[in-house]
Design a protein around this motif. Structure first.
Motif, PDB file in Angstrom:
ATOM      1  N   THR A 164      62.673  67.791  19.641  1.00  0.00           N
ATOM      2  CA  THR A 164      61.829  68.176  18.501  1.00  0.00           C
ATOM      3  C   THR A 164      60.727  67.136  18.344  1.00  0.00           C
ATOM      4  O   THR A 164      60.860  66.009  18.829  1.00  0.00           O
ATOM      5  CB  THR A 164      62.652  68.213  17.187  1.00  0.00           C
ATOM      6  OG1 THR A 164      63.195  66.915  16.963  1.00  0.00           O
ATOM      7  CG2 THR A 164      63.772  69.229  17.244  1.00  0.00           C
ATOM      8  N   TYR A 193      59.826  75.519   9.995  1.00  0.00           N
ATOM      9  CA  TYR A 193      59.760  74.787  11.265  1.00  0.00           C
ATOM     10  C   TYR A 193      60.686  75.485  12.251  1.00  0.00           C
ATOM     11  O   TYR A 193      61.831  75.835  11.899  1.00  0.00           O
ATOM     12  CB  TYR A 193      60.191  73.310  11.104  1.00  0.00           C
ATOM     13  CG  TYR A 193      60.361  72.714  12.476  1.00  0.00           C
ATOM     14  CD1 TYR A 193      59.250  72.304  13.209  1.00  0.00           C
ATOM     15  CD2 TYR A 193      61.612  72.677  13.095  1.00  0.00           C
ATOM     16  CE1 TYR A 193      59.379  71.854  14.519  1.00  0.00           C
ATOM     17  CE2 TYR A 193      61.753  72.227  14.393  1.00  0.00           C
ATOM     18  CZ  TYR A 193      60.632  71.831  15.101  1.00  0.00           C
ATOM     19  OH  TYR A 193      60.765  71.411  16.397  1.00  0.00           O
ATOM     20  N   VAL A 197      66.079  73.652  16.646  1.00  0.00           N
ATOM     21  CA  VAL A 197      66.843  73.333  15.423  1.00  0.00           C
ATOM     22  C   VAL A 197      68.320  73.584  15.708  1.00  0.00           C
ATOM     23  O   VAL A 197      68.688  74.568  16.357  1.00  0.00           O
ATOM     24  CB  VAL A 197      66.380  74.225  14.242  1.00  0.00           C
ATOM     25  CG1 VAL A 197      67.281  74.012  13.026  1.00  0.00           C
ATOM     26  CG2 VAL A 197      64.925  73.937  13.894  1.00  0.00           C
ATOM     27  N   ASN A 198      69.160  72.682  15.225  1.00  0.00           N
ATOM     28  CA  ASN A 198      70.611  72.871  15.366  1.00  0.00           C
ATOM     29  C   ASN A 198      71.314  72.308  14.135  1.00  0.00           C
ATOM     30  O   ASN A 198      70.651  71.791  13.216  1.00  0.00           O
ATOM     31  CB  ASN A 198      71.121  72.221  16.664  1.00  0.00           C
ATOM     32  CG  ASN A 198      70.757  70.748  16.742  1.00  0.00           C
ATOM     33  OD1 ASN A 198      70.883  70.028  15.745  1.00  0.00           O
ATOM     34  ND2 ASN A 198      70.298  70.306  17.904  1.00  0.00           N
ATOM     35  N   ASN A 201      70.414  68.509  13.390  1.00  0.00           N
ATOM     36  CA  ASN A 201      69.097  68.033  12.919  1.00  0.00           C
ATOM     37  C   ASN A 201      68.544  68.809  11.715  1.00  0.00           C
ATOM     38  O   ASN A 201      67.550  68.405  11.122  1.00  0.00           O
ATOM     39  CB  ASN A 201      68.074  68.023  14.076  1.00  0.00           C
ATOM     40  CG  ASN A 201      67.819  69.403  14.677  1.00  0.00           C
ATOM     41  OD1 ASN A 201      68.065  70.416  14.043  1.00  0.00           O
ATOM     42  ND2 ASN A 201      67.325  69.428  15.914  1.00  0.00           N
ATOM     43  N   VAL A 202      69.219  69.915  11.341  1.00  0.00           N
ATOM     44  CA  VAL A 202      68.615  70.784  10.323  1.00  0.00           C
ATOM     45  C   VAL A 202      68.454  70.096   8.964  1.00  0.00           C
ATOM     46  O   VAL A 202      67.447  70.273   8.279  1.00  0.00           O
ATOM     47  CB  VAL A 202      69.394  72.125  10.202  1.00  0.00           C
ATOM     48  CG1 VAL A 202      70.796  71.929   9.652  1.00  0.00           C
ATOM     49  CG2 VAL A 202      68.626  73.107   9.336  1.00  0.00           C
ATOM     50  N   ILE A 205      65.419  67.960   8.979  1.00  0.00           N
ATOM     51  CA  ILE A 205      64.175  68.742   9.122  1.00  0.00           C
ATOM     52  C   ILE A 205      63.806  69.419   7.795  1.00  0.00           C
ATOM     53  O   ILE A 205      62.650  69.353   7.369  1.00  0.00           O
ATOM     54  CB  ILE A 205      64.299  69.767  10.276  1.00  0.00           C
ATOM     55  CG1 ILE A 205      64.302  69.016  11.612  1.00  0.00           C
ATOM     56  CG2 ILE A 205      63.154  70.786  10.230  1.00  0.00           C
ATOM     57  CD1 ILE A 205      64.590  69.862  12.834  1.00  0.00           C
ATOM     58  N   VAL A 214      63.805  77.089   8.315  1.00  0.00           N
ATOM     59  CA  VAL A 214      63.799  76.922   9.774  1.00  0.00           C
ATOM     60  C   VAL A 214      63.851  78.272  10.480  1.00  0.00           C
ATOM     61  O   VAL A 214      64.412  79.244   9.956  1.00  0.00           O
ATOM     62  CB  VAL A 214      65.001  76.052  10.234  1.00  0.00           C
ATOM     63  CG1 VAL A 214      64.742  74.587   9.937  1.00  0.00           C
ATOM     64  CG2 VAL A 214      66.316  76.513   9.611  1.00  0.00           C
ATOM     65  N   VAL A 216      65.321  79.591  14.001  1.00  0.00           N
ATOM     66  CA  VAL A 216      66.332  79.075  14.933  1.00  0.00           C
ATOM     67  C   VAL A 216      66.515  80.051  16.082  1.00  0.00           C
ATOM     68  O   VAL A 216      66.813  81.226  15.843  1.00  0.00           O
ATOM     69  CB  VAL A 216      67.688  78.904  14.204  1.00  0.00           C
ATOM     70  CG1 VAL A 216      68.701  78.209  15.111  1.00  0.00           C
ATOM     71  CG2 VAL A 216      67.523  78.152  12.891  1.00  0.00           C
ATOM     72  N   ILE A 229      74.397  75.769  10.230  1.00  0.00           N
ATOM     73  CA  ILE A 229      72.960  75.604   9.945  1.00  0.00           C
ATOM     74  C   ILE A 229      72.638  76.224   8.578  1.00  0.00           C
ATOM     75  O   ILE A 229      71.958  75.609   7.748  1.00  0.00           O
ATOM     76  CB  ILE A 229      72.093  76.243  11.060  1.00  0.00           C
ATOM     77  CG1 ILE A 229      72.299  75.486  12.372  1.00  0.00           C
ATOM     78  CG2 ILE A 229      70.619  76.255  10.664  1.00  0.00           C
ATOM     79  CD1 ILE A 229      71.584  76.096  13.564  1.00  0.00           C
ATOM     80  N   ALA A 233      71.306  73.664   5.471  1.00  0.00           N
ATOM     81  CA  ALA A 233      69.889  73.715   5.081  1.00  0.00           C
ATOM     82  C   ALA A 233      69.788  73.735   3.553  1.00  0.00           C
ATOM     83  O   ALA A 233      70.044  74.769   2.936  1.00  0.00           O
ATOM     84  CB  ALA A 233      69.236  74.965   5.682  1.00  0.00           C
TER      85      ALA A 233
END
Ligand code: PEP
Length: 234
Positions: A164, A193, A197-198, A201-202, A205, A214, A216, A229, A233
């Motif tokens: 990313t 974004y 994305v996983n 890291n979500v 982010i 996101v 995905v 995810i 989030a």
């Protein structure tokens, strides 16, 4: 509330989609969860997930073999459609003009277009990221849109690559997109974004300013990866 939009690309089966619907049914989330699936899998229902397509015709009906119109998508119960994904821009030569037409058809049928923008690695290396994404937003968004569009910033070089941009790069890109939308009278348009994305890291982010959710790809295919995810989030 954040948007968590999955893009199944040309993957999956109706059985796999039903498995995803069953496994997500009990989850508690304030997020808006959307799955953009192949045309053939549309028509399912879920309490948690809204459905979308990954492309739409620039035409409403007629002699356009293989195309699917926005009104046909809406008739399946779909609420969203991705337009201008980098794979469409790359493999089907979709220009900003075509993307804008598609977004306009989607809006006419009551669908929310998720308009994708993002730079290539060559453009990034040449220091053109911000100019490229600004032009893509300005040229890919139909005129007289008052609301009901979503922009997805997807750096092309990071899609499916397991890498990313830095948090600072994402923040800068999203700030510039937000400023561009504001200049166009579209304050408040959600900006997602997308790219690699996983579940790990979500959280970081979505904490970045101007990141409203996101998009995905790979990690939306399996409930074991997508549900964390959705839940992370915030
Ligand atoms: C995508 O193709 O929209 C995408 C975000 O892919 P991935 O998450 O696999 O990078």
């Amino acid at each position: 509330m954040k948007f968590v939009v999955g893009n199944w690309k040309m993957n999956g089966t109706r059985e796999k989609l039903r498995e995803m619907i069953n496994k997500t049914n009990g989850i508690k989330t304030e997020n808006k969860v959307v799955l953009c699936v192949p045309f053939t899998m549309l028509g399912e229902k879920s309490d948690i997930i809204a459905f979308g397509a990954q492309d739409v015709s620039t035409h409403d009906h007629g002699a356009y073999t293989g195309d699917v119109s926005a009104s046909m998508l809406a008739a399946t119960g779909a609420k969203y459609v991705i337009v201008g994904h980098s794979e469409r821009r790359m493999y089907h030569n979709e220009t900003n003009d075509i993307v804008r037409e598609k977004a306009a058809r989607a809006l006419e049928s009551g669908l929310t277009p998720i308009i994708c923008v993002g730079e290539t690695m060559d453009e990034k290396r040449a220091g053109k990221t911000l100019d490229v994404i600004t032009a893509m937003v300005r040229e890919s968004v139909p005129a007289d849109v008052h609301d009901k569009i979503i922009i997805a910033y997807e750096p092309r070089w990071a899609i499916g690559a397991g890498i990313t941009p830095t948090a600072e790069e994402i923040a800068t890109a999203h700030r510039v997109i937000a400023e561009t939308l504001s200049y166009m009278g579209l304050d408040g348009t959600p900006i997602l974004y997308g790219a690699s994305v996983n579940a790990t890291n979500v959280t970081d982010i979505v904490a970045i300013k101007n990141v409203d959710g996101v998009l995905v790809g790979c990690a939306s295919l399996k409930p074991d990866e997508f549900i964390p995810i959705i839940e992370s989030a915030r």
